[in-house]
Every structure is written in C-alpha cells, then in structure tokens.
Write a protein that holds these residues in place. Sequence first.
Motif, PDB file in Angstrom:
ATOM      1  N   PHE A 253      68.634  51.949  13.497  1.00 40.47           N
ATOM      2  CA  PHE A 253      68.863  50.501  13.566  1.00 40.47           C
ATOM      3  C   PHE A 253      68.442  49.952  14.922  1.00 40.47           C
ATOM      4  CE2 PHE A 253      71.676  47.028  14.872  1.00 40.47           C
ATOM      5  CZ  PHE A 253      71.371  46.080  13.895  1.00 40.47           C
ATOM      6  N   ALA A 254      68.847  50.646  15.992  1.00 43.16           N
ATOM      7  CA  ALA A 254      68.483  50.182  17.330  1.00 43.16           C
ATOM      8  C   ALA A 254      66.974  50.220  17.540  1.00 43.16           C
ATOM      9  CB  ALA A 254      69.182  51.045  18.379  1.00 43.16           C
ATOM     10  N   LYS A 255      66.313  51.194  16.943  1.00 49.42           N
ATOM     11  CA  LYS A 255      64.849  51.270  17.063  1.00 49.42           C
ATOM     12  C   LYS A 255      64.179  50.120  16.330  1.00 49.42           C
ATOM     13  CE  LYS A 255      60.936  54.348  16.125  1.00 49.42           C
ATOM     14  NZ  LYS A 255      60.520  55.657  15.550  1.00 49.42           N
ATOM     15  N   ASP A 256      64.696  49.764  15.146  1.00 50.19           N
ATOM     16  CA  ASP A 256      64.077  48.695  14.357  1.00 50.19           C
ATOM     17  C   ASP A 256      64.256  47.334  15.019  1.00 50.19           C
ATOM     18  OD1 ASP A 256      63.262  50.528  12.482  1.00 50.19           O
ATOM     19  OD2 ASP A 256      64.989  50.220  11.153  1.00 50.19           O
ATOM     20  N   VAL A 257      65.400  47.115  15.665  1.00 50.99           N
ATOM     21  CA  VAL A 257      65.647  45.801  16.286  1.00 50.99           C
ATOM     22  C   VAL A 257      65.208  45.772  17.744  1.00 50.99           C
ATOM     23  CG1 VAL A 257      67.558  45.320  14.728  1.00 50.99           C
ATOM     24  CG2 VAL A 257      68.027  46.417  16.934  1.00 50.99           C
ATOM     25  N   GLY A 258      64.644  46.878  18.248  1.00 48.33           N
ATOM     26  CA  GLY A 258      64.134  46.906  19.613  1.00 48.33           C
ATOM     27  C   GLY A 258      65.202  46.925  20.688  1.00 48.33           C
ATOM     28  N   MET A 259      66.331  47.604  20.428  1.00 52.12           N
ATOM     29  CA  MET A 259      67.419  47.644  21.403  1.00 52.12           C
ATOM     30  C   MET A 259      67.631  49.029  22.009  1.00 52.12           C
ATOM     31  SD  MET A 259      70.408  45.106  19.959  1.00 52.12           S
ATOM     32  CE  MET A 259      71.259  45.230  21.550  1.00 52.12           C
ATOM     33  N   LEU A 260      66.687  49.928  21.822  1.00 55.27           N
ATOM     34  CA  LEU A 260      66.799  51.220  22.482  1.00 55.27           C
ATOM     35  C   LEU A 260      66.653  51.039  23.992  1.00 55.27           C
ATOM     36  CD1 LEU A 260      64.746  53.632  20.163  1.00 55.27           C
ATOM     37  CD2 LEU A 260      67.235  53.536  20.470  1.00 55.27           C
ATOM     38  N   ASP A 261      67.396  51.820  24.742  1.00 57.03           N
ATOM     39  CA  ASP A 261      67.411  51.739  26.199  1.00 57.03           C
ATOM     40  C   ASP A 261      67.821  50.342  26.659  1.00 57.03           C
ATOM     41  OD1 ASP A 261      67.262  52.784  28.714  1.00 57.03           O
ATOM     42  OD2 ASP A 261      65.084  52.590  28.910  1.00 57.03           O
ATOM     43  N   ASN A 262      68.846  49.809  25.989  1.00 57.38           N
ATOM     44  CA  ASN A 262      69.367  48.482  26.308  1.00 57.38           C
ATOM     45  C   ASN A 262      70.861  48.622  26.566  1.00 57.38           C
ATOM     46  OD1 ASN A 262      70.348  45.780  26.248  1.00 57.38           O
ATOM     47  ND2 ASN A 262      68.556  45.158  25.053  1.00 57.38           N
ATOM     48  N   ILE A 263      71.321  48.131  27.705  1.00 54.77           N
ATOM     49  CA  ILE A 263      72.722  48.308  28.083  1.00 54.77           C
ATOM     50  C   ILE A 263      73.648  47.527  27.158  1.00 54.77           C
ATOM     51  CG2 ILE A 263      72.757  46.384  29.707  1.00 54.77           C
ATOM     52  CD1 ILE A 263      74.514  49.810  30.050  1.00 54.77           C
ATOM     53  N   TRP A 264      73.158  46.421  26.576  1.00 56.99           N
ATOM     54  CA  TRP A 264      74.015  45.623  25.707  1.00 56.99           C
ATOM     55  C   TRP A 264      74.253  46.298  24.363  1.00 56.99           C
ATOM     56  CZ3 TRP A 264      76.720  42.465  28.295  1.00 56.99           C
ATOM     57  CH2 TRP A 264      76.204  41.878  29.445  1.00 56.99           C
ATOM     58  N   LEU A 265      73.379  47.201  23.977  1.00 55.44           N
ATOM     59  CA  LEU A 265      73.645  48.012  22.793  1.00 55.44           C
ATOM     60  C   LEU A 265      74.855  48.908  23.029  1.00 55.44           C
ATOM     61  CD1 LEU A 265      72.897  49.128  19.997  1.00 55.44           C
ATOM     62  CD2 LEU A 265      71.351  50.730  21.149  1.00 55.44           C
ATOM     63  N   LEU A 266      74.957  49.483  24.217  1.00 59.93           N
ATOM     64  CA  LEU A 266      76.120  50.300  24.545  1.00 59.93           C
ATOM     65  C   LEU A 266      77.393  49.445  24.601  1.00 59.93           C
ATOM     66  CD1 LEU A 266      74.766  52.723  27.307  1.00 59.93           C
ATOM     67  CD2 LEU A 266      74.996  53.110  24.846  1.00 59.93           C
ATOM     68  N   VAL A 267      77.282  48.218  25.083  1.00 59.52           N
ATOM     69  CA  VAL A 267      78.447  47.334  25.121  1.00 59.52           C
ATOM     70  C   VAL A 267      78.974  47.094  23.702  1.00 59.52           C
ATOM     71  CG1 VAL A 267      79.224  44.998  25.665  1.00 59.52           C
ATOM     72  CG2 VAL A 267      77.776  46.231  27.275  1.00 59.52           C
ATOM     73  N   ILE A 268      78.057  46.832  22.772  1.00 60.75           N
ATOM     74  CA  ILE A 268      78.469  46.605  21.378  1.00 60.75           C
ATOM     75  C   ILE A 268      79.066  47.875  20.783  1.00 60.75           C
ATOM     76  CG2 ILE A 268      77.636  46.003  19.082  1.00 60.75           C
ATOM     77  CD1 ILE A 268      75.499  44.278  20.434  1.00 60.75           C
ATOM     78  N   LEU A 269      78.450  49.013  21.039  1.00 59.29           N
ATOM     79  CA  LEU A 269      78.947  50.272  20.493  1.00 59.29           C
ATOM     80  C   LEU A 269      80.314  50.624  21.065  1.00 59.29           C
ATOM     81  CD1 LEU A 269      75.753  52.518  20.402  1.00 59.29           C
ATOM     82  CD2 LEU A 269      76.975  51.524  18.470  1.00 59.29           C
ATOM     83  N   TYR A 270      80.469  50.500  22.367  1.00 61.87           N
ATOM     84  CA  TYR A 270      81.756  50.837  22.986  1.00 61.87           C
ATOM     85  C   TYR A 270      82.853  49.889  22.514  1.00 61.87           C
ATOM     86  CZ  TYR A 270      79.050  53.811  26.143  1.00 61.87           C
ATOM     87  OH  TYR A 270      78.241  54.783  26.664  1.00 61.87           O
ATOM     88  N   THR A 271      82.506  48.635  22.295  1.00 58.03           N
ATOM     89  CA  THR A 271      83.496  47.685  21.774  1.00 58.03           C
ATOM     90  C   THR A 271      83.955  48.095  20.388  1.00 58.03           C
ATOM     91  OG1 THR A 271      82.509  45.891  23.074  1.00 58.03           O
ATOM     92  CG2 THR A 271      83.939  45.272  21.237  1.00 58.03           C
ATOM     93  N   SER A 272      83.020  48.425  19.515  1.00 55.68           N
ATOM     94  CA  SER A 272      83.377  48.821  18.150  1.00 55.68           C
ATOM     95  C   SER A 272      84.106  50.149  18.122  1.00 55.68           C
ATOM     96  CB  SER A 272      82.118  48.897  17.284  1.00 55.68           C
ATOM     97  OG  SER A 272      81.209  49.861  17.797  1.00 55.68           O
ATOM     98  N   MET A 273      83.797  51.051  19.042  1.00 56.88           N
ATOM     99  CA  MET A 273      84.456  52.348  19.065  1.00 56.88           C
ATOM    100  C   MET A 273      85.890  52.258  19.580  1.00 56.88           C
ATOM    101  SD  MET A 273      81.204  54.504  20.550  1.00 56.88           S
ATOM    102  CE  MET A 273      82.182  55.895  21.069  1.00 56.88           C
TER     103      MET A 273
END
Length: 296
Positions: free
Chosen positions: A150-170
């Motif tokens: 999913f992150a590869k398709d939306v172009g969010m790999l190596d993006n710190i805000w992807l980790l923010v979203i993941l850590y929030t959901s976790m």
Amino acid sequence: MSATASRVRPSRPTGEAGAAKRPGRTRGAGLGLLAWVLGVLFFLPIAWMALTSFHSEADAATNPPSFAAALTLDGYRDFFGVGGGASPWPALINSAVASIASTLLVLVLSFPAAYALSINRVRKWTDVLFFFLSTKMLPAVAGLLPIYLFAKDVGMLDNIWLLVILYTSMNLPIAVWMMQSFLAEVPVAVIEAARVDGARLPTVLARVVAPIALPGIAATALICFIFSWNELLFARVLTGVAAETAPVFLTGFITSQGLFLAKVCAASLVISLPVLAAGFAAQDKLVQGLSLGAVK
C-alpha cells in the motif's frame, strides 16, 4: 463499680504487643530487601551497558570482561560521527517526530473514545473494547507485506508521516483500554454538576475530566511514546534514508565485519536517554496512573 470494672478488659502486656508486632516488622524488612535486590538486578544490565560504552573496542571485547579497563569516549565520538561517520541526528529527529506526533494523535483520539466507553457509555461498550483488543492479536509481521504494498502504491515509502499513521493505529487500542479504566474512576457527580452549569461536552472534557484523569493521561502518553520510540520492524522495512529512525540507525553498527560492542553500547545509551528522561520526569504521574489512583 463492680459492674463497670467487670466490663473493662485487661490491657495486653507490653511484651506480648512487641512480640505481635515483631513478625510484621520482619516481613516488611524482608519485602524491602527483596525489592532492593530486584531493583539492583534490573539496573545491572543498564549499568553494564553504560560502563562498556566508556571502554575501547579491544577492552569491551575481552572475555571475561575487564572492569578496571581504561575509560575513553571513543564510542561516543564514533556514534556522533566525529571521526567522519554518519551523523545520528537525522535519525534521532525522525524518531522524536514520529513518537511525539503519534502520541499526541493517540491522546486526541483515545480520550473521547474512552469517555464514550466509560462515562457516557454507548450500547454494547464491552464488545467495542473487545474489538479494540482483538486488533492487537494479529502478529505485526502478518500485516507487514500489505502495508508495504500500500505504501509503495501511494508513494509513501521512506516517509516519516507513514510511521506516524502506523504508530497511531498500533497504539490506539491499548490507549483506549487504558484511558477507559482511568476515566471510569472519574466521579459522575462532578460531570453532572458541570452540565447543570451549562458546560458543553468539549468544556467538560477539557476542564473537568482531563484534570482529574491527568495521571492516567500521563501514563498512557508515556507508554505510547515508549512503544513508538522503540519500534523497529516497520521502521526497518518501510524507511530508507530520509525517514530512518534511531533503532534502525542503531542496527547499522552490526556489520559483516563484526560487532562493535563499545560503539553499540554508547549508541544504545544515547538512544535510551529520551525514554529514561521522560519516565523520570513523569514517574509520579506514571505510578499514580498505573495504580488507578491508589498511590497519591
């Protein structure tokens, strides 16, 4: 006089009272000694890591370890890139941004959710809590590939805000569980009095419920911050250079050429300092929150 005197019980001799108190004092001293021993055992690995970080690589690799070895700051110089190595500051900043931002988002989302599950309860609130808990039953590695694609398709790999979203959901499920137990201890009469005075829900949450539940909020925030700061699996797979976090940077010291023990200990100590500092600063709120207010 005789009737009054017959109702007066003879006092226990002083020797018997002392004998009765002696086992209690002995038991308390034994528990105190046990607590000190356990505390020292838990502290020993940290102390050993700190001592090893001030040794040279040759002294750190000796077996058995050398306690009287000369102390040096070479491990810290190598970690901070004084000799020309990579700087850890981008990784530390990324970890701080991901951990703090996700923790704030978790608090903003979990606080009203916990209010709806504890004070102003919705229908079947126990089923809702079980649903939140069930999301933690899935192994993290099982969701790694779908999240990567999913992150590869939306172009969010190596993006710190992807980790923010993941850590929030976790962290959100465990935060809702913790906050629900804390808010359940808030007196309903105080909230009803605020409503009678005309306070709306945002005012009740911000000025009535939040100050009372502050120890629980602090404990929840600290635990979510620790979980986010220490997370490695998703950060290792989903980041590269721009969004590299401190734990990922730490694994870079383990190479095919060997394990640089002194440098790894120095890096581990520096990376652990923010968590240790946050825990020390909020230790009273943490103890009070995790004990559900039993410790004032």
